[in-house]
Design an enzyme around this catalytic site. Structure first.
Site, mmCIF file in Angstrom:
data_model
loop_
_atom_site.group_PDB
_atom_site.id
_atom_site.type_symbol
_atom_site.label_atom_id
_atom_site.label_comp_id
_atom_site.label_asym_id
_atom_site.label_seq_id
_atom_site.Cartn_x
_atom_site.Cartn_y
_atom_site.Cartn_z
ATOM 1 N N LYS A 128 -26.414 34.227 11.157
ATOM 2 C CA LYS A 128 -27.538 33.290 11.081
ATOM 3 C C LYS A 128 -28.761 33.883 11.800
ATOM 4 O O LYS A 128 -29.850 33.884 11.289
ATOM 5 C CB LYS A 128 -27.116 31.965 11.713
ATOM 6 N N GLU A 170 -21.836 41.797 18.021
ATOM 7 C CA GLU A 170 -20.612 42.161 17.298
ATOM 8 C C GLU A 170 -20.918 42.473 15.835
ATOM 9 O O GLU A 170 -20.490 43.495 15.287
ATOM 10 C CB GLU A 170 -19.595 41.006 17.343
ATOM 11 N N GLY A 217 -24.086 27.111 13.138
ATOM 12 C CA GLY A 217 -23.151 28.179 12.779
ATOM 13 C C GLY A 217 -21.758 27.669 12.450
ATOM 14 O O GLY A 217 -21.169 28.032 11.431
ATOM 15 N N ARG A 218 -21.217 26.789 13.301
ATOM 16 C CA ARG A 218 -19.829 26.349 13.093
ATOM 17 C C ARG A 218 -19.688 25.306 11.987
ATOM 18 O O ARG A 218 -18.600 24.832 11.706
ATOM 19 C CB ARG A 218 -19.224 25.851 14.415
ATOM 20 N N GLU A 232 -16.562 24.282 20.765
ATOM 21 C CA GLU A 232 -17.944 24.720 20.994
ATOM 22 C C GLU A 232 -18.878 23.507 20.912
ATOM 23 O O GLU A 232 -19.933 23.490 21.531
ATOM 24 C CB GLU A 232 -18.339 25.788 19.958
ATOM 25 N N HIS A 265 9.483 26.384 15.768
ATOM 26 C CA HIS A 265 10.340 27.390 16.386
ATOM 27 C C HIS A 265 9.599 28.155 17.480
ATOM 28 O O HIS A 265 10.064 29.193 17.935
ATOM 29 C CB HIS A 265 10.852 28.368 15.323
ATOM 30 N N LYS A 310 -22.648 36.600 27.262
ATOM 31 C CA LYS A 310 -23.359 37.568 26.412
ATOM 32 C C LYS A 310 -24.376 38.340 27.239
ATOM 33 O O LYS A 310 -24.480 39.558 27.138
ATOM 34 C CB LYS A 310 -24.120 36.822 25.299
HETATM 35 O O1 LIG Z 1 -24.252 33.768 12.894
HETATM 36 P P1 LIG Z 1 -24.625 34.359 14.193
HETATM 37 O O2 LIG Z 1 -26.069 34.124 14.536
HETATM 38 O O3 LIG Z 1 -24.303 35.837 14.215
HETATM 39 O O4 LIG Z 1 -23.807 33.667 15.339
HETATM 40 C C1 LIG Z 1 -22.409 33.732 15.399
HETATM 41 C C2 LIG Z 1 -21.803 32.727 16.351
HETATM 42 O O5 LIG Z 1 -22.282 32.921 17.665
HETATM 43 C C3 LIG Z 1 -22.450 31.675 18.319
HETATM 44 O O6 LIG Z 1 -23.812 31.421 18.450
HETATM 45 C C4 LIG Z 1 -21.863 31.658 19.694
HETATM 46 O O7 LIG Z 1 -20.578 32.136 19.752
HETATM 47 C C5 LIG Z 1 -21.790 30.672 17.374
HETATM 48 O O8 LIG Z 1 -22.248 29.379 17.519
HETATM 49 C C6 LIG Z 1 -22.093 31.283 16.049
HETATM 50 O O9 LIG Z 1 -21.284 30.731 15.075
#
Ligand SMILES: O=P(O)(O)OC[C@H]1O[C@](O)(CO)[C@@H](O)[C@@H]1O
Length: 547
Positions: A206, A212, A271-272, A357, A388, A516
């Site tokens: 987003k 990452e 995002g979620r 979150e 199990h 972060k």
């Molecule tokens: O889509 P982006 O901006 O890479 O963010 C990834 C994720 O990082 C967060 O901002 C924090 O972990 C989440 O809310 C989001 O889903």
């Protein structure tokens, strides 16, 4: 939106008094009333939600509903569905529900009908999916795409990944892979099996600033370009194999992705809660746009149910109230989610982000520290595997773990023998958790084995099950794109309702920022000769790592 401390409401005080009266109540005795299952269940579409095996009476239910009314849940729902900036700390509306509105709907945010843009993006997703699935979209050597790699993390990974697995039965020939962890072994292990000529990378972020995702996307591009080298023009090759989903068009361009290959989204989609947007591109590629659209339609049905059904028959509302009952009165710390479907393997992991979150907050909507419990810990694995693994603790441990059982009337491959075995476990577990096994029953059972009396007496205490363990059962006709859409949306609205009841903001996530920020500083330490000042533990660990 009202910003009242829930514990100061009349309903909360009444609930506290009521709790003191009923806290030791045995559910078994409540079932002496034959009409209990009917009174504490809801049939809606192809869903049957049975919340009768919970430690609640009709008084509990009505007091919990009073709490919802006193916390002005109906007004809050109105603000949620009408595009108000309910995500106050980020100054945003929360409108993922707009993404699953029918094409002819009108939904205004800041006086603008956003459905027009939503429809345009859906058309673009559809068009793109059709060309990739049909094979008319060709890679740099003229071959059709066989593999789709979703690179994202958090909401840009968990939702698409969970749904792609959940709908595996509906997949076409495209193989979908997910790369999320910044652990280089994740991306390198995945690339090992991929053919650059037939692989499409979908970079989902987003913000397009997430460490990452950008690291993994860069590594994937480097790998890809090393395979292209000397064959065709790099830019053209990248355009055929890399697309992005983001709100940050500038950053995507800088990364080198053709603006035509960008699928946009909006800041009013968290995002979620974004799998319904172009973040779901990998899902649409895997199952085809028609199935993706069916999932949206299923979610829309649940939106309408949540929006229009009176509180006493409203599935997300009742589920949220039951959660609050255990979380705040019984002080249960966690909730287990057990889908009896291997396809829903990632469902609990997905809900962990959606729920924790959102509602893992300790400051209320007025900026004050809360003096009551908020978001519960959520965990789970599919049944029967989980039986199990950790069911021992749910049955005989010292903790109260309200558990959701999610099952389906029919299986997708139609193996009745397997499905009956699966569902026999599903039903038996909720019964066992509620009824337990008394000392007498345990003794009687042992006596029938010809064991000698002293051995029996020694064993009896270990064979007793207290029972009275609460469960909520969601029985759905079949796992389809529609029913999955409804199921996810029900949990989304449960999250919203809990946030209202706890007077917290559910749609920001400041708590993930600190780690972060510090990681950036530590990375500088790892890449340089000296290290900045840390506590002695962190300093020793970093030095050990560098040595
Ligand atoms: O889509 P982006 O901006 O890479 O963010 C990834 C994720 O990082 C967060 O901002 C924090 O972990 C989440 O809310 C989001 O889903």
């Amino acid at each position: 939106m009202q910003k009242v401390n829930p514990t100061q409401t009349k309903a909360w005080k009444a609930l506290q008094e009521h709790f003191n009266e009923v806290k030791n109540l045995e559910m078994k005795t409540l079932f002496e009333d034959d009409s209990r299952a009917e009174a504490f269940s809801i049939s809606w579409e192809d869903f049957y939600v049975d919340y009768s095996k919970n430690r609640i009476t009709s008084t509990t239910k009505s007091l919990l509903l009073d709490l919802a009314k006193e916390m002005k849940l109906e007004d809050a729902k109105h603000a949620y569905f009408n595009g108000s900036e309910i995500n106050e700390t980020e100054g945003r509306a929360v409108m993922h529900t707009a993404l699953r509105q029918p094409t002819q709907a009108t939904v205004e945010i800041n006086g603008q009908n956003v459905i027009t843009e939503v429809n345009e993006v859906k058309e673009k997703i559809k068009g793109f999916c059709d060309t990739v699935i049909s094979g008319s979209h060709k890679g740099f050597t003229g071959k059709a795409i066989t593999d789709v790699v979703n690179i994202g993390i958090g909401g840009s990974d968990l939702g698409p990944n969970m749904v792609a697995e959940a709908l595996a039965y509906y997949h076409n020939h495209l193989k979908v892979h997910f790369i999320s962890n910044v652990d280089g072994d994740h991306v390198h292990e995945s690339l090992k099996y991929l053919n650059p000529e037939t692989t499409l990378f979908v970079i989902v972020s987003k913000t397009f600033t997430t460490q990452e995702t950008l690291s993994n996307a860069n590594t994937a591009r480097k790998w890809f370009l090393s395979k292209v080298a000397g064959t065709v023009q790099e830019g053209e090759a990248v355009a055929k194999h890399f697309v992005a989903v983001s709100t940050n068009e500038e950053a995507v361009k800088e990364f080198g992705i053709d603006p035509n290959n960008v699928f946009t989204m909006w800041d009013w989609v968290g995002g979620r809660f974004s799998l319904w947007s172009s973040v779901g591109l990998s899902i649409a590629l895997a199952v085809g746009f028609e199935n993706f659209d069916k999932m949206l339609a299923g979610a829309h049905k649940a939106d309408e149910h949540f929006k229009n059904t009176e509180l006493e028959e409203n599935i997300p509302v009742l589920m949220a109230l039951v959660t609050v009952w255990y979380n705040n009165f019984f002080k249960a710390e966690s909730e287990a989610i057990i889908p009896y479907s291997q396809y829903l393997n990632r469902f609990a992991a997905y809900l962990q982000q959606a729920i924790m979150e959102s509602n893992g907050k300790s400051v209320d909507r007025n900026g004050n520290a809360v003096d009551y419990q908020t978001g519960q810990i959520v965990w789970g694995e599919p049944g029967t595997n989980s039986q199990h693994a950790f069911f021992q603790l749910i049955h005989q441990g010292t903790k109260l773990i309200p558990t959701h059982f999610i099952g389906f009337k029919s299986s997708l491959h139609g193996d009745v023998d397997h499905h009956n075995k699966l569902m026999a476990n599903f039903f038996a577990q909720t019964e066992a958790l509620m009824n337990g096994k008394t000392e007498e029953e345990a003794r009687e059972e042992l006596e029938s084995t010809n064991m000698d009396a002293s051995a029996i007496e020694k064993l009896v205490p270990f064979k007793v099950f207290d029972g009275n363990k609460p469960t909520t059962t969601i029985l759905i006709d079949k796992l389809t794109p529609e029913s999955l859409g409804s199921l996810i949306a029900i949990y989304e609205h449960k999250i919203f309702t809990e946030g209202i009841l706890w007077n917290i903001f559910s749609y920001d996530q400041w708590g993930v920022e600190l780690g972060k920020q510090l990681a950036k500083n530590v990375l500088t330490d790892l890449n340089s000769d000296s290290i900045a000042s840390h506590d002695s533990s962190t300093t020793a660990l970093i030095n050990r790592y560098k040595s």
